[in-house]
Motif scaffolding. Sequence first.
Motif, mmCIF file in Angstrom:
data_model
loop_
_atom_site.group_PDB
_atom_site.id
_atom_site.type_symbol
_atom_site.label_atom_id
_atom_site.label_comp_id
_atom_site.label_asym_id
_atom_site.label_seq_id
_atom_site.Cartn_x
_atom_site.Cartn_y
_atom_site.Cartn_z
ATOM 1 N N SER A 91 -3.429 7.875 4.517
ATOM 2 C CA SER A 91 -3.844 7.290 3.234
ATOM 3 C C SER A 91 -2.713 6.489 2.602
ATOM 4 N N LEU A 92 -1.513 7.040 2.646
ATOM 5 C CA LEU A 92 -0.368 6.320 2.080
ATOM 6 C C LEU A 92 -0.083 5.034 2.851
ATOM 7 N N ALA A 93 -0.114 5.105 4.171
ATOM 8 C CA ALA A 93 0.168 3.923 4.988
ATOM 9 C C ALA A 93 -0.872 2.827 4.766
ATOM 10 N N LEU A 94 -2.161 3.199 4.816
ATOM 11 C CA LEU A 94 -3.210 2.199 4.633
ATOM 12 C C LEU A 94 -3.277 1.716 3.190
ATOM 13 N N GLY A 95 -2.988 2.613 2.254
ATOM 14 C CA GLY A 95 -2.966 2.213 0.848
ATOM 15 C C GLY A 95 -1.884 1.179 0.570
ATOM 16 N N ALA A 96 -0.713 1.371 1.170
ATOM 17 C CA ALA A 96 0.378 0.404 0.985
ATOM 18 C C ALA A 96 -0.004 -0.955 1.574
ATOM 19 N N GLY A 97 -0.611 -0.950 2.758
ATOM 20 C CA GLY A 97 -1.034 -2.210 3.372
ATOM 21 C C GLY A 97 -2.109 -2.901 2.562
ATOM 22 N N ALA A 98 -3.072 -2.123 2.071
ATOM 23 C CA ALA A 98 -4.152 -2.701 1.265
ATOM 24 C C ALA A 98 -3.609 -3.257 -0.049
ATOM 25 N N LEU A 99 -2.690 -2.518 -0.684
ATOM 26 C CA LEU A 99 -2.098 -2.993 -1.934
ATOM 27 C C LEU A 99 -1.354 -4.301 -1.718
ATOM 28 N N ASP B 264 -1.283 -10.167 -2.410
ATOM 29 C CA ASP B 264 -1.307 -11.504 -1.799
ATOM 30 C C ASP B 264 -2.529 -12.287 -2.272
ATOM 31 N N LEU B 265 -3.687 -11.617 -2.360
ATOM 32 C CA LEU B 265 -4.898 -12.282 -2.855
ATOM 33 C C LEU B 265 -4.755 -12.721 -4.306
ATOM 34 N N ALA B 266 -3.946 -11.987 -5.068
ATOM 35 C CA ALA B 266 -3.738 -12.313 -6.486
ATOM 36 C C ALA B 266 -2.777 -13.480 -6.659
ATOM 37 N N GLY B 267 -2.257 -14.018 -5.578
ATOM 38 C CA GLY B 267 -1.386 -15.184 -5.675
ATOM 39 C C GLY B 267 0.083 -14.888 -5.440
ATOM 40 N N LEU B 268 0.416 -13.674 -5.066
ATOM 41 C CA LEU B 268 1.822 -13.326 -4.857
ATOM 42 C C LEU B 268 2.266 -13.503 -3.406
ATOM 43 N N GLY B 269 1.404 -14.052 -2.602
ATOM 44 C CA GLY B 269 1.728 -14.254 -1.193
ATOM 45 C C GLY B 269 0.555 -14.895 -0.481
ATOM 46 N N THR B 270 0.572 -14.804 0.823
ATOM 47 C CA THR B 270 -0.499 -15.371 1.629
ATOM 48 C C THR B 270 -1.320 -14.228 2.229
ATOM 49 N N PRO B 271 -2.554 -14.033 1.758
ATOM 50 C CA PRO B 271 -3.368 -12.943 2.290
ATOM 51 C C PRO B 271 -3.724 -13.194 3.761
ATOM 52 N N SER B 272 -3.797 -12.114 4.527
ATOM 53 C CA SER B 272 -4.078 -12.265 5.947
ATOM 54 C C SER B 272 -4.758 -11.013 6.492
ATOM 55 N N TRP C 123 -2.671 -5.319 11.658
ATOM 56 C CA TRP C 123 -1.402 -4.762 12.138
ATOM 57 C C TRP C 123 -1.003 -3.533 11.330
ATOM 58 N N ASP C 124 -1.296 -3.544 10.031
ATOM 59 C CA ASP C 124 -1.038 -2.354 9.207
ATOM 60 C C ASP C 124 -1.835 -1.155 9.726
ATOM 61 N N VAL C 125 -3.101 -1.385 10.044
ATOM 62 C CA VAL C 125 -3.960 -0.311 10.554
ATOM 63 C C VAL C 125 -3.441 0.189 11.903
ATOM 64 N N LEU C 126 -3.079 -0.720 12.784
ATOM 65 C CA LEU C 126 -2.555 -0.325 14.092
ATOM 66 C C LEU C 126 -1.233 0.432 13.953
ATOM 67 N N GLY C 127 -0.388 -0.004 13.035
ATOM 68 C CA GLY C 127 0.872 0.696 12.795
ATOM 69 C C GLY C 127 0.647 2.092 12.240
ATOM 70 N N ALA C 128 -0.290 2.209 11.309
ATOM 71 C CA ALA C 128 -0.607 3.528 10.744
ATOM 72 C C ALA C 128 -1.165 4.448 11.826
#
Length: 72
Positions: A11-19, A24-32, A38-43
Amino acid sequence: NVGVRLLVGGSLALGAGALKELLDLAGLGTPSWKDFVWDVLGAATGLLTSWLVDRFIVTPLTRPAPAPAGGP
């Protein structure tokens, strides 16, 4: 309990990736989606590694020694 530890860790790993992707969607980066995959595979890799260590290293070390066979 190993199940609770895996649930919390995942939950912590996927939550960090989702956050990160939401920021990024809010304009602080490039959403992908690729980054999130890759976050899911890493978790999943981390959870599998953690489970394997617990199953084959930690649990055998903490299991009590078997009683000797035979009688007095």
